[in-house]
Design a protein around this motif. Structure first.
Motif, PDB file in Angstrom:
ATOM      1  N   LYS A  30       0.821  -1.200   0.000  1.00  0.00           N
ATOM      2  CA  LYS A  30       0.000   0.000   0.000  1.00  0.00           C
ATOM      3  C   LYS A  30       0.865   1.264   0.000  1.00  0.00           C
ATOM      4  O   LYS A  30       0.490   2.286  -0.589  1.00  0.00           O
ATOM      5  CB  LYS A  30      -0.947  -0.013   1.197  1.00  0.00           C
ATOM      6  CG  LYS A  30      -2.036  -1.064   1.090  1.00  0.00           C
ATOM      7  CD  LYS A  30      -3.037  -0.966   2.226  1.00  0.00           C
ATOM      8  CE  LYS A  30      -4.165  -1.982   2.059  1.00  0.00           C
ATOM      9  NZ  LYS A  30      -5.168  -1.901   3.140  1.00  0.00           N
ATOM     10  N   ILE A  31       2.023   1.181   0.653  1.00  0.00           N
ATOM     11  CA  ILE A  31       2.942   2.327   0.651  1.00  0.00           C
ATOM     12  C   ILE A  31       3.371   2.644  -0.770  1.00  0.00           C
ATOM     13  O   ILE A  31       3.301   3.785  -1.227  1.00  0.00           O
ATOM     14  CB  ILE A  31       4.201   2.023   1.501  1.00  0.00           C
ATOM     15  CG1 ILE A  31       3.863   1.982   2.992  1.00  0.00           C
ATOM     16  CG2 ILE A  31       5.279   3.091   1.258  1.00  0.00           C
ATOM     17  CD1 ILE A  31       5.005   1.516   3.871  1.00  0.00           C
ATOM     18  N   PHE A  32       3.784   1.608  -1.494  1.00  0.00           N
ATOM     19  CA  PHE A  32       4.276   1.815  -2.854  1.00  0.00           C
ATOM     20  C   PHE A  32       3.163   2.106  -3.860  1.00  0.00           C
ATOM     21  O   PHE A  32       3.388   2.753  -4.877  1.00  0.00           O
ATOM     22  CB  PHE A  32       5.094   0.605  -3.303  1.00  0.00           C
ATOM     23  CG  PHE A  32       6.409   0.471  -2.603  1.00  0.00           C
ATOM     24  CD1 PHE A  32       7.130   1.593  -2.214  1.00  0.00           C
ATOM     25  CD2 PHE A  32       6.950  -0.780  -2.334  1.00  0.00           C
ATOM     26  CE1 PHE A  32       8.351   1.490  -1.563  1.00  0.00           C
ATOM     27  CE2 PHE A  32       8.176  -0.899  -1.688  1.00  0.00           C
ATOM     28  CZ  PHE A  32       8.870   0.234  -1.310  1.00  0.00           C
ATOM     29  N   GLU A  34       0.661   3.942  -3.120  1.00  0.00           N
ATOM     30  CA  GLU A  34       0.345   5.348  -2.853  1.00  0.00           C
ATOM     31  C   GLU A  34       1.514   6.275  -3.205  1.00  0.00           C
ATOM     32  O   GLU A  34       1.317   7.385  -3.686  1.00  0.00           O
ATOM     33  CB  GLU A  34       0.003   5.510  -1.372  1.00  0.00           C
ATOM     34  CG  GLU A  34      -0.338   6.925  -0.958  1.00  0.00           C
ATOM     35  CD  GLU A  34      -0.523   7.061   0.547  1.00  0.00           C
ATOM     36  OE1 GLU A  34      -0.638   8.202   1.013  1.00  0.00           O
ATOM     37  OE2 GLU A  34      -0.547   6.028   1.246  1.00  0.00           O
ATOM     38  N   LYS A  35       2.732   5.792  -2.967  1.00  0.00           N
ATOM     39  CA  LYS A  35       3.935   6.608  -3.148  1.00  0.00           C
ATOM     40  C   LYS A  35       4.856   5.982  -4.195  1.00  0.00           C
ATOM     41  O   LYS A  35       5.779   5.239  -3.863  1.00  0.00           O
ATOM     42  CB  LYS A  35       4.686   6.729  -1.820  1.00  0.00           C
ATOM     43  CG  LYS A  35       3.852   7.220  -0.661  1.00  0.00           C
ATOM     44  CD  LYS A  35       3.639   8.711  -0.744  1.00  0.00           C
ATOM     45  CE  LYS A  35       2.919   9.230   0.481  1.00  0.00           C
ATOM     46  NZ  LYS A  35       2.673  10.681   0.390  1.00  0.00           N
ATOM     47  N   TYR A  36       4.603   6.301  -5.437  1.00  0.00           N
ATOM     48  CA  TYR A  36       5.394   5.706  -6.522  1.00  0.00           C
ATOM     49  C   TYR A  36       6.889   5.951  -6.352  1.00  0.00           C
ATOM     50  O   TYR A  36       7.712   5.061  -6.554  1.00  0.00           O
ATOM     51  CB  TYR A  36       4.948   6.260  -7.882  1.00  0.00           C
ATOM     52  CG  TYR A  36       5.919   5.923  -8.990  1.00  0.00           C
ATOM     53  CD1 TYR A  36       5.940   4.651  -9.547  1.00  0.00           C
ATOM     54  CD2 TYR A  36       6.856   6.868  -9.433  1.00  0.00           C
ATOM     55  CE1 TYR A  36       6.854   4.328 -10.534  1.00  0.00           C
ATOM     56  CE2 TYR A  36       7.772   6.550 -10.415  1.00  0.00           C
ATOM     57  CZ  TYR A  36       7.770   5.276 -10.964  1.00  0.00           C
ATOM     58  OH  TYR A  36       8.681   4.950 -11.921  1.00  0.00           O
ATOM     59  N   PHE A  37       7.263   7.172  -5.973  1.00  0.00           N
ATOM     60  CA  PHE A  37       8.672   7.506  -5.873  1.00  0.00           C
ATOM     61  C   PHE A  37       9.368   6.770  -4.724  1.00  0.00           C
ATOM     62  O   PHE A  37      10.581   6.568  -4.759  1.00  0.00           O
ATOM     63  CB  PHE A  37       8.858   9.021  -5.727  1.00  0.00           C
ATOM     64  CG  PHE A  37       8.629   9.759  -7.013  1.00  0.00           C
ATOM     65  CD1 PHE A  37       9.614   9.778  -7.994  1.00  0.00           C
ATOM     66  CD2 PHE A  37       7.430  10.407  -7.258  1.00  0.00           C
ATOM     67  CE1 PHE A  37       9.410  10.443  -9.196  1.00  0.00           C
ATOM     68  CE2 PHE A  37       7.214  11.077  -8.455  1.00  0.00           C
ATOM     69  CZ  PHE A  37       8.212  11.092  -9.429  1.00  0.00           C
ATOM     70  N   TYR A  38       8.622   6.371  -3.705  1.00  0.00           N
ATOM     71  CA  TYR A  38       9.217   5.568  -2.637  1.00  0.00           C
ATOM     72  C   TYR A  38       9.708   4.240  -3.209  1.00  0.00           C
ATOM     73  O   TYR A  38      10.772   3.743  -2.843  1.00  0.00           O
ATOM     74  CB  TYR A  38       8.196   5.305  -1.528  1.00  0.00           C
ATOM     75  CG  TYR A  38       7.945   6.476  -0.596  1.00  0.00           C
ATOM     76  CD1 TYR A  38       8.351   7.766  -0.928  1.00  0.00           C
ATOM     77  CD2 TYR A  38       7.290   6.295   0.617  1.00  0.00           C
ATOM     78  CE1 TYR A  38       8.114   8.833  -0.079  1.00  0.00           C
ATOM     79  CE2 TYR A  38       7.059   7.355   1.473  1.00  0.00           C
ATOM     80  CZ  TYR A  38       7.467   8.626   1.121  1.00  0.00           C
ATOM     81  OH  TYR A  38       7.234   9.675   1.979  1.00  0.00           O
ATOM     82  N   LEU A  39       8.910   3.672  -4.089  1.00  0.00           N
ATOM     83  CA  LEU A  39       9.294   2.420  -4.751  1.00  0.00           C
ATOM     84  C   LEU A  39      10.531   2.662  -5.621  1.00  0.00           C
ATOM     85  O   LEU A  39      11.495   1.882  -5.577  1.00  0.00           O
ATOM     86  CB  LEU A  39       8.138   1.900  -5.607  1.00  0.00           C
ATOM     87  CG  LEU A  39       8.438   0.706  -6.527  1.00  0.00           C
ATOM     88  CD1 LEU A  39       8.867  -0.497  -5.705  1.00  0.00           C
ATOM     89  CD2 LEU A  39       7.207   0.370  -7.371  1.00  0.00           C
ATOM     90  N   LYS A  40      10.509   3.705  -6.393  1.00  0.00           N
ATOM     91  CA  LYS A  40      11.616   4.036  -7.301  1.00  0.00           C
ATOM     92  C   LYS A  40      12.926   4.201  -6.533  1.00  0.00           C
ATOM     93  O   LYS A  40      13.961   3.625  -6.906  1.00  0.00           O
ATOM     94  CB  LYS A  40      11.283   5.330  -8.047  1.00  0.00           C
ATOM     95  CG  LYS A  40      12.387   5.855  -8.953  1.00  0.00           C
ATOM     96  CD  LYS A  40      11.944   7.151  -9.608  1.00  0.00           C
ATOM     97  CE  LYS A  40      13.070   7.845 -10.348  1.00  0.00           C
ATOM     98  NZ  LYS A  40      13.529   7.080 -11.512  1.00  0.00           N
ATOM     99  N   TYR A  41      12.887   4.956  -5.444  1.00  0.00           N
ATOM    100  CA  TYR A  41      14.114   5.263  -4.713  1.00  0.00           C
ATOM    101  C   TYR A  41      14.618   4.105  -3.857  1.00  0.00           C
ATOM    102  O   TYR A  41      15.833   3.918  -3.731  1.00  0.00           O
ATOM    103  CB  TYR A  41      13.904   6.509  -3.855  1.00  0.00           C
ATOM    104  CG  TYR A  41      13.604   7.749  -4.663  1.00  0.00           C
ATOM    105  CD1 TYR A  41      14.203   7.956  -5.909  1.00  0.00           C
ATOM    106  CD2 TYR A  41      12.701   8.720  -4.201  1.00  0.00           C
ATOM    107  CE1 TYR A  41      13.929   9.089  -6.663  1.00  0.00           C
ATOM    108  CE2 TYR A  41      12.420   9.851  -4.951  1.00  0.00           C
ATOM    109  CZ  TYR A  41      13.033  10.032  -6.182  1.00  0.00           C
ATOM    110  OH  TYR A  41      12.757  11.151  -6.933  1.00  0.00           O
ATOM    111  N   THR A  42      13.725   3.349  -3.246  1.00  0.00           N
ATOM    112  CA  THR A  42      14.182   2.198  -2.451  1.00  0.00           C
ATOM    113  C   THR A  42      14.722   1.100  -3.364  1.00  0.00           C
ATOM    114  O   THR A  42      15.679   0.409  -3.012  1.00  0.00           O
ATOM    115  CB  THR A  42      13.060   1.617  -1.563  1.00  0.00           C
ATOM    116  OG1 THR A  42      11.895   1.368  -2.358  1.00  0.00           O
ATOM    117  CG2 THR A  42      12.715   2.556  -0.425  1.00  0.00           C
TER     118      THR A  42
END
Length: 199
Positions: A30-32, A34-42
């Protein structure tokens, strides 16, 4: 006008996507979502340093609860008057000034900010990688990696955790959360891969 308006919308999207706290911080999928860039950066940090995405997320969750401007609570004089903060920790990773300066120097990133999710994710990956080199802890050993993160390389080497019950409790909680994130990410991997765009 169209170009300016379009640029403004993209900037606004980036700020919104990376600044607000995820609605479901205990669920990696759910984090990813909602937050596409969190997925990209991690993912970028994981690929660069060899650290599991689940571990990076678990550290950020523990350290700042995904709050970009997080700081330690101030101590109080006479239990009433707000006083100094116990450390210089700041941002998603809660890195202190000295360690953050070392990270910037070793990675040639003089403009890196602790309130940046991108920089914070990379910092955690770097810190785990550095810990592996210094104290020979496996990159997948989240519990002992967090003990290094919490206590520092020297204190860990001197086994300070043997007399620090709080450090052990925190490390176990991070390890537990990382395992939960790992299971969740395995379940939604195909969906995340499908929606993942590199730009």
């Amino acid at each position: 006008f169209y170009k300016i308006n379009k640029s403004f919308i993209i900037l606004l999207f980036c700020l919104t996507a990376c600044s607000s706290v995820p609605k479901y911080p205990q669920n990696a999928c759910k984090i990813f979502s909602e937050k596409y860039f969190y997925l990209k950066y991690t993912r970028a940090s994981s690929k660069k340093w060899g650290v599991p995405i689940s571990s990076i997320l678990a550290v950020i969750n523990k350290e700042s609860s995904f709050k970009r401007f997080a700081k330690p609570k101030r101590t109080k004089l006479f239990k009433i008057i707000p006083y100094r903060r116990p450390s210089s920790s700041l941002g998603f990773s809660q890195a202190v000034n000295k360690t953050w300066d070392l990270y910037k120097k070793e990675n040639n990133k003089p403009a890196a900010l602790r309130i940046s999710f991108k920089n914070s994710s990379d910092f955690i990956g770097w810190y785990f990688w550095k810990t592996n080199k210094i104290n020979k802890v496996s990159l997948k050993d989240t519990r002992n990696m967090y003990l290094n993160y919490y206590l520092g390389w020297g204190a860990y080497k001197n086994k300070a955790y043997e007399k620090d019950r709080k450090a052990i409790i925190f490390a176990k909680s991070v390890e537990k959360q990382a395992k939960i994130y790992k299971i969740q990410l395995r379940e939604c991997k195909s969906i995340l891969d499908k929606n993942y765009i590199i730009f």
